[in-house]
Design a protein around this motif. Structure first.
Motif, PDB file in Angstrom:
ATOM      1  N   GLY A 151     -21.179  23.650  -2.058  1.00  0.00           N
ATOM      2  CA  GLY A 151     -22.067  22.497  -2.534  1.00  0.00           C
ATOM      3  C   GLY A 151     -22.420  22.926  -3.974  1.00  0.00           C
ATOM      4  O   GLY A 151     -22.371  24.308  -4.700  1.00  0.00           O
ATOM      5  N   PRO A 152     -23.274  21.867  -4.578  1.00  0.00           N
ATOM      6  CA  PRO A 152     -24.075  22.084  -6.244  1.00  0.00           C
ATOM      7  C   PRO A 152     -24.354  23.153  -6.231  1.00  0.00           C
ATOM      8  O   PRO A 152     -25.530  22.942  -4.962  1.00  0.00           O
ATOM      9  CB  PRO A 152     -24.365  20.748  -6.740  1.00  0.00           C
ATOM     10  N   VAL A 153     -24.730  23.668  -7.011  1.00  0.00           N
ATOM     11  CA  VAL A 153     -25.877  24.717  -7.542  1.00  0.00           C
ATOM     12  C   VAL A 153     -26.740  23.863  -8.436  1.00  0.00           C
ATOM     13  O   VAL A 153     -26.474  22.621  -8.783  1.00  0.00           O
ATOM     14  CB  VAL A 153     -25.002  25.849  -8.652  1.00  0.00           C
ATOM     15  N   THR A 154     -28.122  24.557  -7.116  1.00  0.00           N
ATOM     16  CA  THR A 154     -29.411  23.354  -7.741  1.00  0.00           C
ATOM     17  C   THR A 154     -30.723  24.547  -8.384  1.00  0.00           C
ATOM     18  O   THR A 154     -30.077  26.130  -8.673  1.00  0.00           O
ATOM     19  CB  THR A 154     -29.754  22.888  -6.644  1.00  0.00           C
TER      20      THR A 154
ATOM     21  N   ASP B 181     -29.700  25.541 -14.040  1.00  0.00           N
ATOM     22  CA  ASP B 181     -30.620  25.720 -15.594  1.00  0.00           C
ATOM     23  C   ASP B 181     -29.622  26.997 -16.378  1.00  0.00           C
ATOM     24  O   ASP B 181     -29.256  26.754 -17.364  1.00  0.00           O
ATOM     25  CB  ASP B 181     -31.645  25.805 -15.388  1.00  0.00           C
ATOM     26  N   VAL B 182     -29.073  28.151 -15.655  1.00  0.00           N
ATOM     27  CA  VAL B 182     -29.747  29.112 -16.237  1.00  0.00           C
ATOM     28  C   VAL B 182     -27.830  29.032 -16.939  1.00  0.00           C
ATOM     29  O   VAL B 182     -27.019  29.608 -17.972  1.00  0.00           O
ATOM     30  CB  VAL B 182     -29.292  30.818 -15.906  1.00  0.00           C
ATOM     31  N   LEU B 183     -27.032  28.338 -15.917  1.00  0.00           N
ATOM     32  CA  LEU B 183     -25.677  28.168 -15.997  1.00  0.00           C
ATOM     33  C   LEU B 183     -25.106  27.028 -16.798  1.00  0.00           C
ATOM     34  O   LEU B 183     -24.150  27.550 -17.973  1.00  0.00           O
ATOM     35  CB  LEU B 183     -24.600  27.929 -14.549  1.00  0.00           C
ATOM     36  N   ALA B 184     -26.449  26.613 -16.534  1.00  0.00           N
ATOM     37  CA  ALA B 184     -25.508  25.465 -17.750  1.00  0.00           C
ATOM     38  C   ALA B 184     -26.086  25.668 -19.180  1.00  0.00           C
ATOM     39  O   ALA B 184     -24.945  26.010 -20.676  1.00  0.00           O
ATOM     40  CB  ALA B 184     -26.537  24.184 -17.454  1.00  0.00           C
ATOM     41  N   ALA B 185     -27.202  26.462 -19.245  1.00  0.00           N
ATOM     42  CA  ALA B 185     -27.289  27.268 -20.746  1.00  0.00           C
ATOM     43  C   ALA B 185     -26.095  27.995 -20.965  1.00  0.00           C
ATOM     44  O   ALA B 185     -25.723  27.876 -22.308  1.00  0.00           O
ATOM     45  CB  ALA B 185     -28.388  27.834 -20.600  1.00  0.00           C
ATOM     46  N   ALA B 186     -25.543  28.338 -20.709  1.00  0.00           N
ATOM     47  CA  ALA B 186     -24.472  29.812 -20.422  1.00  0.00           C
ATOM     48  C   ALA B 186     -23.411  28.720 -20.911  1.00  0.00           C
ATOM     49  O   ALA B 186     -22.595  28.933 -21.906  1.00  0.00           O
ATOM     50  CB  ALA B 186     -24.311  30.653 -19.410  1.00  0.00           C
ATOM     51  N   ASN B 187     -23.503  28.110 -20.113  1.00  0.00           N
ATOM     52  CA  ASN B 187     -21.586  27.124 -20.360  1.00  0.00           C
ATOM     53  C   ASN B 187     -22.256  26.212 -21.801  1.00  0.00           C
ATOM     54  O   ASN B 187     -21.413  25.769 -22.890  1.00  0.00           O
ATOM     55  CB  ASN B 187     -21.574  25.924 -18.865  1.00  0.00           C
TER      56      ASN B 187
ATOM     57  N   ALA C  58     -26.792  34.858 -16.114  1.00  0.00           N
ATOM     58  CA  ALA C  58     -24.970  33.688 -16.437  1.00  0.00           C
ATOM     59  C   ALA C  58     -24.526  34.703 -17.327  1.00  0.00           C
ATOM     60  O   ALA C  58     -24.765  34.273 -18.183  1.00  0.00           O
ATOM     61  CB  ALA C  58     -25.098  32.238 -15.766  1.00  0.00           C
ATOM     62  N   HIS C  59     -23.214  34.570 -17.055  1.00  0.00           N
ATOM     63  CA  HIS C  59     -22.220  35.332 -17.451  1.00  0.00           C
ATOM     64  C   HIS C  59     -21.015  34.118 -18.338  1.00  0.00           C
ATOM     65  O   HIS C  59     -20.120  33.761 -17.533  1.00  0.00           O
ATOM     66  CB  HIS C  59     -21.789  36.477 -17.797  1.00  0.00           C
ATOM     67  N   ILE C  60     -20.446  34.042 -19.311  1.00  0.00           N
ATOM     68  CA  ILE C  60     -19.413  33.336 -20.083  1.00  0.00           C
ATOM     69  C   ILE C  60     -18.723  33.515 -20.792  1.00  0.00           C
ATOM     70  O   ILE C  60     -19.918  33.907 -22.278  1.00  0.00           O
ATOM     71  CB  ILE C  60     -19.540  31.608 -19.804  1.00  0.00           C
ATOM     72  N   LYS C  61     -17.546  34.172 -20.650  1.00  0.00           N
ATOM     73  CA  LYS C  61     -16.959  35.018 -22.288  1.00  0.00           C
ATOM     74  C   LYS C  61     -15.621  34.615 -22.103  1.00  0.00           C
ATOM     75  O   LYS C  61     -14.978  33.917 -21.398  1.00  0.00           O
ATOM     76  CB  LYS C  61     -16.992  36.780 -21.794  1.00  0.00           C
TER      77      LYS C  61
ATOM     78  N   LEU D 241     -22.776  21.522 -11.155  1.00  0.00           N
ATOM     79  CA  LEU D 241     -24.144  22.019 -11.414  1.00  0.00           C
ATOM     80  C   LEU D 241     -25.537  21.016 -10.915  1.00  0.00           C
ATOM     81  O   LEU D 241     -25.180  19.707 -12.026  1.00  0.00           O
ATOM     82  CB  LEU D 241     -24.469  22.787 -13.196  1.00  0.00           C
ATOM     83  N   GLN D 242     -26.566  21.247 -11.078  1.00  0.00           N
ATOM     84  CA  GLN D 242     -27.639  19.366 -10.740  1.00  0.00           C
ATOM     85  C   GLN D 242     -28.295  20.680 -10.831  1.00  0.00           C
ATOM     86  O   GLN D 242     -29.782  20.803 -10.999  1.00  0.00           O
ATOM     87  CB  GLN D 242     -27.456  19.594  -9.743  1.00  0.00           C
ATOM     88  N   PRO D 243     -28.192  20.987 -13.163  1.00  0.00           N
ATOM     89  CA  PRO D 243     -29.817  21.949 -13.642  1.00  0.00           C
ATOM     90  C   PRO D 243     -30.700  20.717 -13.194  1.00  0.00           C
ATOM     91  O   PRO D 243     -30.624  19.317 -14.016  1.00  0.00           O
ATOM     92  CB  PRO D 243     -29.741  21.500 -14.983  1.00  0.00           C
ATOM     93  N   THR D 244     -31.835  21.708 -14.030  1.00  0.00           N
ATOM     94  CA  THR D 244     -33.058  20.541 -14.079  1.00  0.00           C
ATOM     95  C   THR D 244     -33.976  19.727 -15.172  1.00  0.00           C
ATOM     96  O   THR D 244     -34.696  19.834 -15.411  1.00  0.00           O
ATOM     97  CB  THR D 244     -34.433  21.730 -13.193  1.00  0.00           C
ATOM     98  N   LYS D 245     -33.281  20.712 -16.162  1.00  0.00           N
ATOM     99  CA  LYS D 245     -33.112  19.934 -17.599  1.00  0.00           C
ATOM    100  C   LYS D 245     -31.919  19.837 -18.422  1.00  0.00           C
ATOM    101  O   LYS D 245     -30.901  20.264 -17.232  1.00  0.00           O
ATOM    102  CB  LYS D 245     -33.563  21.786 -18.524  1.00  0.00           C
ATOM    103  N   THR D 246     -32.013  19.212 -19.614  1.00  0.00           N
ATOM    104  CA  THR D 246     -31.056  18.132 -19.611  1.00  0.00           C
ATOM    105  C   THR D 246     -31.317  18.265 -21.288  1.00  0.00           C
ATOM    106  O   THR D 246     -32.554  18.318 -21.827  1.00  0.00           O
ATOM    107  CB  THR D 246     -31.148  16.297 -20.097  1.00  0.00           C
ATOM    108  N   THR D 247     -29.943  18.716 -22.083  1.00  0.00           N
ATOM    109  CA  THR D 247     -30.276  18.602 -23.619  1.00  0.00           C
ATOM    110  C   THR D 247     -30.187  17.066 -24.559  1.00  0.00           C
ATOM    111  O   THR D 247     -29.146  16.902 -24.488  1.00  0.00           O
ATOM    112  CB  THR D 247     -29.243  19.504 -24.167  1.00  0.00           C
TER     113      THR D 247
END
Length: 394
Positions: free
Chosen positions: A131-134, A139-145, A313-316, A337-343
């Motif tokens: 299932g989705p990451v919430t 948030d930390v994964l969406a920030a890295a991506n 979270a780490h993306i390279k 991903l279902q982050p709690t924040k949006t940009t």
């Protein structure tokens, strides 16, 4: 043109053969990441999975350029690491280590491959769940991506390294996360995994880098690590360090027999690329590595940690700055991903809307409709989609 000059000229992206080697290394790195990910299951031993990743890279690269006259170096450019939860990076344990994965763990997988010294590296973050990451993990994964997507668009000829540093900070803050200090994105050159041109993740009094401008035909490893913690990771236990790289410019007459034996083995097997102590004879290595590190013959890659409970979270990815635009050659699509924040920040949206390909005069419009461009356009138009469906990861 002298032979030396010709040699120098041929070894960047102006040579089709060099581009092919980068892309071949990238293909193997991407497949190795896929394999490692498929082995990540609850109760699986981390060391076994790391070993499988390294073996796969050795085996695949070993099948290439077998029949050429001149021997071509190829293999692991960075040992497979699986750093879990609040562990930031470089966890690649020794054979005797019993650490296993658990359901719900947030895994950072990091590895690299090279062919003839042309290096492709990749890091990816995955949460061991269905299932989705919430929540904050999302948030930390969406920030890295999102930071990685912005960096991809800003690491381009004419831009400066400090533009990228400032932009990724802004993206992380939008998700109420921090960019982790001490992480550097390096230019890659033949047999050089940490070239002189560097992008700093976080400016600080301890780490200063020279201003630099990106140029056509350069290659970069763009390295983004985000955290829900304070972004100042610490070394908890030096014994966890297992990855080292030979410092080729240093020399010292080692006193201990074990150190001399190990250093000789390292010089033969791993003269230039980072390696794991797992590849050495364990008892001798424990004794000998300490003296080698103390006298700067080896550069250690320490295992760093945020506080327990923090998500990291780490993306390279590896990017080639080609004449027709940026070509990201290593990546992996994310879980939903279902982050709690949006940009909603207009500047971040403007960065994400930048194309990665250069339009050529005359035939530009036709080119845009080429296969493979569509997902990228939609990902740029809808920046948040990039964090959920991975369309722009390919």
């Amino acid at each position: 043109m002298s032979d030396d000059e010709r040699e120098e000229k041929e070894l960047d992206l102006t040579s089709p053969e060099v581009v092919t080697k980068y892309k071949s290394a990238a293909e193997i790195a991407n497949k190795a990441l896929q394999l490692v990910l498929s082995e990540c299951k609850p109760k699986a031993k981390i060391v076994d999975i790391c070993e499988k990743g390294d073996s796969f890279i050795r085996e695949q690269t070993g099948n290439m350029y077998k029949n050429v006259k001149k021997k071509i170096e190829r293999g692991v450019a960075f040992p497979t690491c699986i750093s879990v939860n609040n562990t930031v990076c470089h966890f690649s344990p020794l054979a005797s280590d019993e650490t296993v994965l658990e359901d719900g763990d947030m895994l950072k997988i990091d590895l690299g491959c090279h062919i003839d010294g042309f290096i492709a590296v990749v890091a990816h973050t995955h949460v061991l769940q269905g299932g989705p990451v919430t929540g904050r993990a999302a948030d930390v994964l969406a920030a890295a991506n999102t930071a990685a997507e912005v960096a991809l668009r800003l690491v381009r000829p004419g831009r400066k390294n400090k533009d990228v540093t400032e932009a990724i900070q802004k993206v992380a803050a939008a998700y109420d996360c921090k960019i982790v200090e001490g992480v550097l994105s390096h230019q890659l050159k033949q047999f050089v995994i940490d070239g002189n041109k560097v992008v700093l993740s976080v400016p600080s009094p301890e780490t200063r880098v020279e201003d630099a401008e990106f140029e056509e035909n350069e290659v970069y490893a763009v390295d983004i690590v985000t955290s829900t913690g304070d972004g100042k990771p610490r070394l908890l236990d030096e014994k966890q360090t297992t990855i080292y790289k030979r410092a080729v410019d240093k020399s010292y007459h080692l006193k201990m027999k074990a150190s001399r034996f190990i250093f000789s083995e390292i010089s033969q097997k791993f003269p230039i690329m980072p390696f794991s102590a797992r590849a050495l004879e364990e008892k001798r290595a424990r004794l000998g590595l300490v003296e080698c590190v103390n006298h700067d013959l080896l550069q250690p890659y320490p295992v760093l940690h945020e506080k327990p409970g923090d998500y990291v979270a780490h993306i390279k990815f590896t990017v080639l700055l080609m004449p027709n635009g940026s070509d990201r050659i290593t990546s992996h699509s994310l879980q939903e991903l279902q982050p709690t924040k949006t940009t909603d920040d207009p500047e971040i949206k403007a960065w994400l809307a930048l194309g990665t390909k250069t339009k050529k005069k005359g035939g530009g419009k036709k080119k845009k409709g080429k296969k493979g461009d569509k997902p990228e356009e939609s990902a740029e138009a809808e920046p948040m989609d990039a964090t959920t469906n991975g369309a722009s990861q390919e």
